[in-house]
Design an enzyme around this catalytic site. Structure first.
Site, PDB file in Angstrom:
ATOM      1  N   ASP A 453       0.856  -1.178   0.000  1.00 34.04           N
ATOM      2  CA  ASP A 453       0.000   0.000   0.000  1.00 34.04           C
ATOM      3  C   ASP A 453       0.901   1.239   0.000  1.00 34.04           C
ATOM      4  O   ASP A 453       2.090   1.144   0.321  1.00 34.04           O
ATOM      5  CB  ASP A 453      -0.888  -0.026   1.248  1.00 34.04           C
ATOM      6  CG  ASP A 453      -1.770   1.195   1.345  1.00 34.04           C
ATOM      7  OD1 ASP A 453      -2.374   1.566   0.332  1.00 34.04           O
ATOM      8  OD2 ASP A 453      -1.840   1.783   2.442  1.00 34.04           O
ATOM      9  N   ASP A 652      -1.345  -0.741   6.025  1.00 34.96           N
ATOM     10  CA  ASP A 652      -1.561  -0.234   7.383  1.00 34.96           C
ATOM     11  C   ASP A 652      -2.975   0.234   7.636  1.00 34.96           C
ATOM     12  O   ASP A 652      -3.311   0.607   8.757  1.00 34.96           O
ATOM     13  CB  ASP A 652      -0.611   0.933   7.660  1.00 34.96           C
ATOM     14  CG  ASP A 652      -1.082   2.227   7.013  1.00 34.96           C
ATOM     15  OD1 ASP A 652      -1.559   2.163   5.857  1.00 34.96           O
ATOM     16  OD2 ASP A 652      -0.978   3.276   7.668  1.00 34.96           O
ATOM     17  N   ASP A 656      -6.912  -2.098   3.700  1.00 32.27           N
ATOM     18  CA  ASP A 656      -6.005  -3.202   3.364  1.00 32.27           C
ATOM     19  C   ASP A 656      -6.403  -4.510   4.041  1.00 32.27           C
ATOM     20  O   ASP A 656      -5.846  -5.563   3.719  1.00 32.27           O
ATOM     21  CB  ASP A 656      -4.572  -2.856   3.798  1.00 32.27           C
ATOM     22  CG  ASP A 656      -4.063  -1.574   3.173  1.00 32.27           C
ATOM     23  OD1 ASP A 656      -4.285  -1.401   1.957  1.00 32.27           O
ATOM     24  OD2 ASP A 656      -3.463  -0.761   3.889  1.00 32.27           O
TER      25      ASP A 656
END
Length: 767
Positions: A453, A652, A656
């Site tokens: 990410d 994080d 996700d």
């Protein structure tokens, strides 16, 4: 009172049920109610029309309507109460946990059995090791004392293990519980017989005045197994923490605007599609819907990963559980209950967690063949000696068969993997890497693809002032100082970044004489006698300030991933201010090392594709996916897995979580959200991607260590079982006493533990 106005009453407990009951569901166009989860009879809105258990499919019922327990290794096993899997013996766990405090009955039961019998185990062990030195107790009496102390351990504390072992036989699925049941049962039964009827044994089995007994072996194995189960159940309970964290994001109530204009606070479960809801500053958006009045900046970082609040105006979509910052909104609900994005993410995380098989699956398969082999050898030993051995033939057969079972006791085999895992997790924790389970340590070394990410993983995850570009006739410091002076009255995160940067530069800020916040486009006011306006292009157009001269600079900043604001002084454009999410200092070094190790690096982010590509270019990432939603990240993981890739996902944010749970290895940043960390198998405490290299090195060392431990365990079994069966007797006249068998078993355990401890100082793990 007319029947249609009579309150509904639950026929089970007599409680009244109103049309606003939170315990309801809709099926085939009909709305049904029930007063509470414990009442099994459902009924419709028509009084007296009660429905017996024929109810909608389970997935249409709310979580409160009943909890389903399933086995992580065998998802087809489903029941409505806690218990153990009849196939593998693993404790069943809720399919979808609730926010209520869970009371794990099996964990509580095992803890009680362990702590109540641990003192007895300690006494039995001490007596077995040092009892021969006691002057006031003869050895025969000591055997009786050990038997009395061991009985509660074997018959009460170890009863669940014997029950699971029996179930494995009944269900024809031999596993580790079969071995534990056979090993401890054989040691205990043999010792009881040796204590009660010592005359049945040949003189060669008498040592120090008594027939050797092995109560301590049975007691210690049961206590160690109980301890292992307690630790496992505690670790497994954390798998539901991700879903609980997600469920906890939703607000408990919503403020509904009635048709007459009055307002009321209602439970979230009472919100219907089409309801008009008010969202005040600082409140969470209750459900998914569309803005019909007002404008505000909404912080969607918890769901999208985008650190900068998004301006919402009339006609824009809003998502449940996101945070309204500084403006007031009125919305119309469009998706409620299980239809919201948050609920769908919950379902995706739960499904991904259930689809992930534990590492013990292969161990159970191997153990199944091992059990069959051990039992076969024990039976052949018993009948071989009984039919063809010297007198007393059947006694020799019994003793040798027991020796086979004792030396094959799975203590070393059971410790081989857990000991390595325990040491490895401790070593990892000291270096900032947390593993959630053994499967993560085993599988991390196999990954060949890493999806990362952007926000909070590659970048810091919070807005920071980038630069100020002045227009002709103005200075950069002047632009920053005046903008920061005006922004002192704003609570917007972008304003906070500008004010913080000015103060860190030592600038003296003027107090605004007037201040006005125009939601969604910017702020304006008077500072030091100047009329200032700070905002986006729409605001500049509204106040008649031309920005054409700085359009190329603004576009260039946006291409780099920055948010751009215009500053106007007394009706003239003074410059641009850029706020961005800075890349972490360690990111480039970490990605370079990971690519050098052969990993394929892919970036997937909820940010726009332009911003994503800009960050990717700076970091050397060629494969970039921008504007992706949580479901898109999940699909990307699944697609790569179908191509045969072993995928790790590093992120994080809550967006996700589904991908982290579905990936072969989920890697969360310790600086991120609790949901991400609870969905992942690996957490990097410092949020530093360099920790992945440490984790992979630790994975390699641990798997090698586990293989060595298993080799030790099987080596002793391979050597000891034939000797225990009496294969050397025709040549040497030697028989392996159960005492020697127990000693060999203990030595194998010591070898396994000693080898596992080497991981604490292994130099192959990067520091």
């Amino acid at each position: 009172m007319p029947a249609e106005h009579q309150p509904l009453k639950d026929p089970v407990c007599g409680m009244s049920v109103t049309e606003q009951s939170e315990h309801r569901y809709q099926h085939e166009g009909q709305l049904y109610y029930f007063c509470s989860p414990h009442c099994k009879i459902k009924f419709s809105a028509n009084p007296g029309h009660f429905l017996e258990p024929k109810s909608p499919p389970q997935q249409d019922l709310p979580a409160a309507a009943g909890m389903i327990y399933t086995c992580p290794m065998h998802p087809e096993v489903r029941q409505d109460h806690p218990g153990s899997c009849p196939k593998c013996g693993m404790a069943l766990e809720p399919e979808l946990p609730s926010l209520d405090e869970d009371d794990n009955p099996e964990l509580r039961d095992f803890q009680r059995r362990f702590w109540w019998t641990l003192p007895l185990t300690g006494i039995v062990f001490v007596l077995a090791m040092f009892g021969h030195r006691l002057q006031w107790m003869d050895m025969a009496t000591q055997s009786w004392v050990e038997m009395v102390l061991t009985m509660p351990i074997a018959l009460w504390a170890g009863w669940p293990f014997f029950l699971r072992g029996w179930q494995s036989v009944v269900n024809r699925s031999p596993n580790m519980w079969t071995l534990i049941g056979l090993g401890t049962g054989a040691a205990f039964v043999y010792s009881v017989v040796a204590t009660i009827a010592p005359q049945a044994f040949p003189a060669s089995f008498v040592s120090m005045g008594r027939v050797a007994v092995y109560f301590e072996a049975a007691a210690v194995i049961i206590s160690l197994t109980l301890l292992g189960q307690v630790l496992e159940l505690k670790a497994r309970s954390q798998t539901s923490a991700a879903i609980k964290s997600l469920l906890g994001l939703a607000p408990k109530t919503a403020r509904r605007i009635r048709a007459d204009g009055t307002e009321e606070d209602i439970q979230l479960t009472h919100v219907h599609v089409g309801d008009i809801l008010r969202i005040r500053p600082g409140e969470k958006v209750p459900v998914d819907g569309v803005v019909i009045e007002g404008s505000s900046a909404v912080d969607e970082s918890m769901l999208t990963g985008e650190p900068l609040p998004v301006t919402k105006r009339v006609g824009d979509k809003v998502t449940g559980a996101t945070l309204n910052t500084n403006g007031a909104l009125v919305m119309r609900s469009e998706r409620v209950g299980s239809g919201t994005m948050l609920a769908q993410i919950v379902q995706m995380v739960a499904q991904a967690q259930r689809s992930r098989a534990p590492m013990q699956r292969m161990a159970d398969v191997v153990a199944g063949y091992f059990v069959v082999s051990v039992v076969t050898v024990a039976l052949l030993t018993f009948f071989g000696w009984g039919l063809f051995g010297p007198e007393p033939r059947w006694v020799y057969g019994l003793i040798n068969a027991v020796s086979v079972l004792i030396i094959a006791c799975p203590c070393a085999l059971g410790l081989a993997t857990p000991m390595s895992i325990m040491v490895a997790t401790g070593r990892g924790a000291t270096q900032g890497v947390l593993f959630r389970d053994a499967a993560a340590i085993e599988n991390l070394r196999k990954i060949d693809t890493l999806i990362v990410d952007k926000t909070g993983t590659l970048t810091e995850g919070r807005p920071a002032f980038d630069r100020a570009i002045p227009a002709q006739g103005f200075g950069a410091d002047e632009v920053l100082r005046l903008a920061a002076s005006l922004d002192q009255g704003s609570e917007h995160p972008l304003a906070d970044a500008i004010v913080r940067a000015a103060r860190e530069s030592g600038m003296t800020l003027d107090k605004p004489d007037t201040f006005e916040s125009i939601s969604g486009i910017g702020v304006r006011g008077q500072v030091a006698g100047h009329q200032l306006a700070l905002g986006n292009t729409a605001m500049m157009q509204q106040i008649g300030v031309l920005v054409d001269g700085m359009v190329p600079q603004a576009e260039a900043l946006r291409t780099e991933g920055a948010s751009v604001m215009h500053l106007a002084i007394d009706g003239q454009l003074a410059g641009l201010l850029a706020v961005s999410d800075p890349i972490k200092n360690s990111t480039l070094e970490a990605l370079t090392a990971l690519k050098a190790s052969g990993l394929r690096i892919i970036m997937a982010t909820g940010d726009g594709l332009t911003t994503a590509k800009a960050i990717g270019t700076r970091l050397g990432i060629t494969e970039v996916h921008g504007g992706v939603k949580p479901a898109d990240k999940l699909m990307l993981v699944e697609q790569l897995q179908k191509e045969g890739r072993v995928v790790a996902m590093a992120g994080d944010g809550i967006n996700d979580a589904p991908a982290l749970a579905k990936a072969d290895i989920g890697i969360a940043m310790g600086t991120g959200t609790d949901v991400a960390m609870n969905s992942a198998q690996v957490t990097l405490i410092k949020g530093d991607l360099r920790g992945i290299a440490v984790a992979r090195a630790l994975s390699d060392a641990t798997v090698s260590n586990m293989k060595q431990n298993l080799m030790f365990a099987f080596f002793y079994n391979a050597m000891g079982i034939p000797i225990a069966a009496g294969i050397l007797y025709p040549l040497t006249g030697w028989l392996l006493s159960p005492m020697i068998a127990a000693l060999a078993m203990s030595f194998s355990s010591v070898s396994v533990i000693g080898n596992a401890l080497r991981l604490r100082t292994s130099r192959s793990i990067i520091k």
